[in-house]
Scaffold this active site. Structure first.
Site, PDB file in Angstrom:
ATOM      1  NE  ARG A  76      10.835   5.461  12.551  1.00 18.04           N
ATOM      2  CZ  ARG A  76       9.668   5.093  13.073  1.00 18.04           C
ATOM      3  NH1 ARG A  76       9.603   4.109  13.963  1.00 18.04           N
ATOM      4  NH2 ARG A  76       8.558   5.684  12.704  1.00 18.04           N
ATOM      5  CG  HIS A 120       5.846   8.743  16.066  1.00 22.42           C
ATOM      6  ND1 HIS A 120       6.766   7.757  15.788  1.00 22.42           N
ATOM      7  CD2 HIS A 120       4.972   8.178  16.928  1.00 22.42           C
ATOM      8  CE1 HIS A 120       6.462   6.660  16.459  1.00 22.42           C
ATOM      9  NE2 HIS A 120       5.370   6.889  17.172  1.00 22.42           N
ATOM     10  CD  GLU A 165       2.894   2.363  14.460  1.00 23.64           C
ATOM     11  OE1 GLU A 165       1.979   2.712  15.219  1.00 23.64           O
ATOM     12  OE2 GLU A 165       3.774   1.542  14.812  1.00 23.64           O
ATOM     13  CG  ASN A 291       6.738   0.606  13.042  1.00 25.53           C
ATOM     14  OD1 ASN A 291       7.873   0.641  12.571  1.00 25.53           O
ATOM     15  ND2 ASN A 291       6.131   1.678  13.514  1.00 25.53           N
ATOM     16  CE1 TYR A 293       6.455  -2.738  19.259  1.00 20.77           C
ATOM     17  CE2 TYR A 293       5.439  -1.866  17.265  1.00 20.77           C
ATOM     18  CZ  TYR A 293       6.325  -1.731  18.330  1.00 20.77           C
ATOM     19  OH  TYR A 293       7.086  -0.599  18.446  1.00 20.77           O
ATOM     20  CD  GLU A 349       7.597   2.095  16.229  1.00 20.18           C
ATOM     21  OE1 GLU A 349       6.765   1.443  16.902  1.00 20.18           O
ATOM     22  OE2 GLU A 349       7.419   3.268  15.867  1.00 20.18           O
TER      23      GLU A 349
HETATM   24  O1  IFM Z   1       4.904   3.304  21.335  1.00 20.01           O
HETATM   25  C1  IFM Z   1       4.385   2.921  20.107  1.00 20.01           C
HETATM   26  C2  IFM Z   1       4.958   3.782  19.000  1.00 20.01           C
HETATM   27  O2  IFM Z   1       4.726   5.136  19.209  1.00 20.01           O
HETATM   28  C3  IFM Z   1       4.345   3.413  17.670  1.00 20.01           C
HETATM   29  N1  IFM Z   1       4.412   1.987  17.452  1.00 20.01           N
HETATM   30  C4  IFM Z   1       4.011   1.104  18.507  1.00 20.01           C
HETATM   31  C5  IFM Z   1       4.700   1.479  19.805  1.00 20.01           C
HETATM   32  C6  IFM Z   1       4.265   0.530  20.935  1.00 20.01           C
HETATM   33  O3  IFM Z   1       2.895   0.590  21.115  1.00 20.01           O
END
Ligand code: IFM
Length: 445
Positions: A76, A120, A165, A291, A293, A349
């Protein structure tokens, strides 16, 4: 006793990157809002820029070989709008298109499926000057740009992601001012979010028409919100946080409406919505990119329109100060499937930053990252077992890269980059991902 968790046949393993974060090659592209933001004193760590980054623009062949060596089946990456159209519109920059042509061809030759994100965050500067994402016209400029990219790459690229995002684009860029373009106005941020969503909806049919095999999706950064206690006040706070982080984007895309409770909460700041916008925004999609985290935990507060305050629960944290909470990934995927049934889902992500050290033998023993990924792979597998149609997993990121306001001070790669020499060194976590991808399974101890 150990157990083997097998992923479904055809499950796709890949890595993800983004143009501004890795490409460099500034001489062959127009100026973007991030080029500018990097030069604002105090906005980006030590004034780091994306001028060279990982020099992927010149080293893409090496990077494709690395992915192939790691057994990655998909990649990606994002297209830099100002590399295709230096001012965001007008004449096509043929050498920029040529770069992506060569990249796509190299990937296909290596048997790696390209997943292409159109935006992006590197907005062409000229479009920013026209009002940035707060200007409705940008949605139509994005559609024109999409047409150019689809015309040139649509014969070989069939997996498209319109935006990465939108939450970060609009709220970090236009409300909190910590990302480009650094604005601090909630009303403009909400308008920017609406225009980004509109641009997404306008792009969907264009991408579909470019190739009968096209599959189109959007990537949202989602984070489940948990209340700090059982009190009604904290539970309401978690609902507001969820409305802000998740539903403000999921509802328009999948239900064609903004969430009523949040619309009321934002009151006079809500965006201008024209007739027909919500139908455009909710164009049917082939997949959702998630995504993930970390989670958020909140309690009722007094500050700002959301009236929530964040809690930092006891636990492990990454170098970003983000809690390691794999259960949040399972909870999130199950909830998204239940409430929105978006069809195929990909984790577009997931990954983490830790302080890596390159040994004199050229190794990086990043056991913290390996454990982070291991735990999140298990969480994803659990979601599949609970019926979530999860089809693939892209690790953020292939390479250490420009981490926005943190510059090069945060390393998310499974491949270490020496920013002096630009040499690449696969970390231990890369070898772990290789083993998981090759077996399409992992062993749980
Ligand atoms: O690096 C970023 C990415 O560009 C978008 N999502 C989160 C990642 C980590 O912060």
């Amino acid at each position: 006793m150990s157990e083997i968790l097998r992923f479904p046949e055809g499950f796709l393993w890949g890595t993800a990157t983004a143009s501004f974060q890795i490409e460099g090659g500034i001489e062959d592209r127009g100026w973007s809002i991030w080029d500018d933001f990097c030069r604002w004193p105090g906005k980006v760590f030590e004034g780091h820029t994306g001028d060279v980054a990982d020099d992927h623009y010149n080293r893409y062949r090496e990077d494709v070989s690395l992915m192939a060596d790691l057994g990655m089946q998909a990649y990606r990456f994002s297209i830099s709008w100002p590399r295709i159209l230096k001012d965001g519109m007008g004449d096509v920059n043929e050498s920029g298109v040529d770069f992506y042509d060569r990249l796509v061809d190299s990937l296909l030759e290596a048997g790696i499926i390209p997943y292409v994100t159109l935006y992006h965050w590197d907005l062409p500067w000229e479009l920013h000057r026209m009002g940035s994402w707060a200007a409705r016209d940008l949605a139509y400029r994005f559609a024109d740009y999409t047409r150019v990219v689809a015309d040139r790459l649509g014969d070989r690229v069939t997996n498209w992601i319109t935006h990465n995002e939108p939450w970060v684009v609009s709220f970090l860029g236009y409300w909190m001012g910590v990302h480009a373009p650094g604005w601090q106005d909630l009303g403009l941020a909400l308008q920017a979010a609406h225009n980004v969503l509109l641009s997404h909806g306008l792009a969907v049919p264009i991408l579909r028409e470019s190739n009968a095999a096209s599959r189109v999706g959007i990537t949202l950064n989602l984070s489940p919100a948990y209340p700090a206690s059982d009190s009604d006040a904290d539970q309401d706070a978690a609902r507001r946080q969820d409305g802000f982080s998740n539903r403000w984007f999921l509802d328009p895309v999948y239900k064609g409406t903004y969430p009523e409770d949040m619309w009321t909460l934002f009151s006079s700041e809500v965006p201008r919505v024209s007739d027909g916008d919500m139908e455009i925004i909710s164009a049917p999609l082939d997949f959702l990119g998630v995504n993930y985290y970390t989670r958020s935990m909140v309690q009722a507060g007094e500050q700002g329109p959301l009236r929530v305050s964040s809690i930092q629960p006891e636990g492990e944290y990454t170098q970003m100060g983000w809690e390691v909470y794999p259960q949040g990934l399972t909870d999130l995927l199950v909830r998204v499937e239940q409430d929105y049934a978006p069809g195929d889902i990909y984790i577009t992500e997931n990954g983490c930053a830790y302080e890596d050290e390159l040994t004199s033998e050229g190794q990086v023993h990043d056991s913290d990252r390996t454990v982070y990924l291991y735990k999140h792979f298990i969480a994803a597998h659990r979601a599949i077992a609970e019926g979530v149609p999860l089809k693939g997993y892209f690790i953020w990121s292939l390479l250490d890269n420009f981490e926005w306001a943190f510059g090069y001070s945060r390393r998310f790669g499974i491949v270490y980059v020496d920013f002096e020499t630009l040499e690449r060194y696969p970390k231990d976590s890369a070898r772990y991902c290789q083993a998981v991808a090759q077996a399409n399974a992992l062993t749980v101890e």
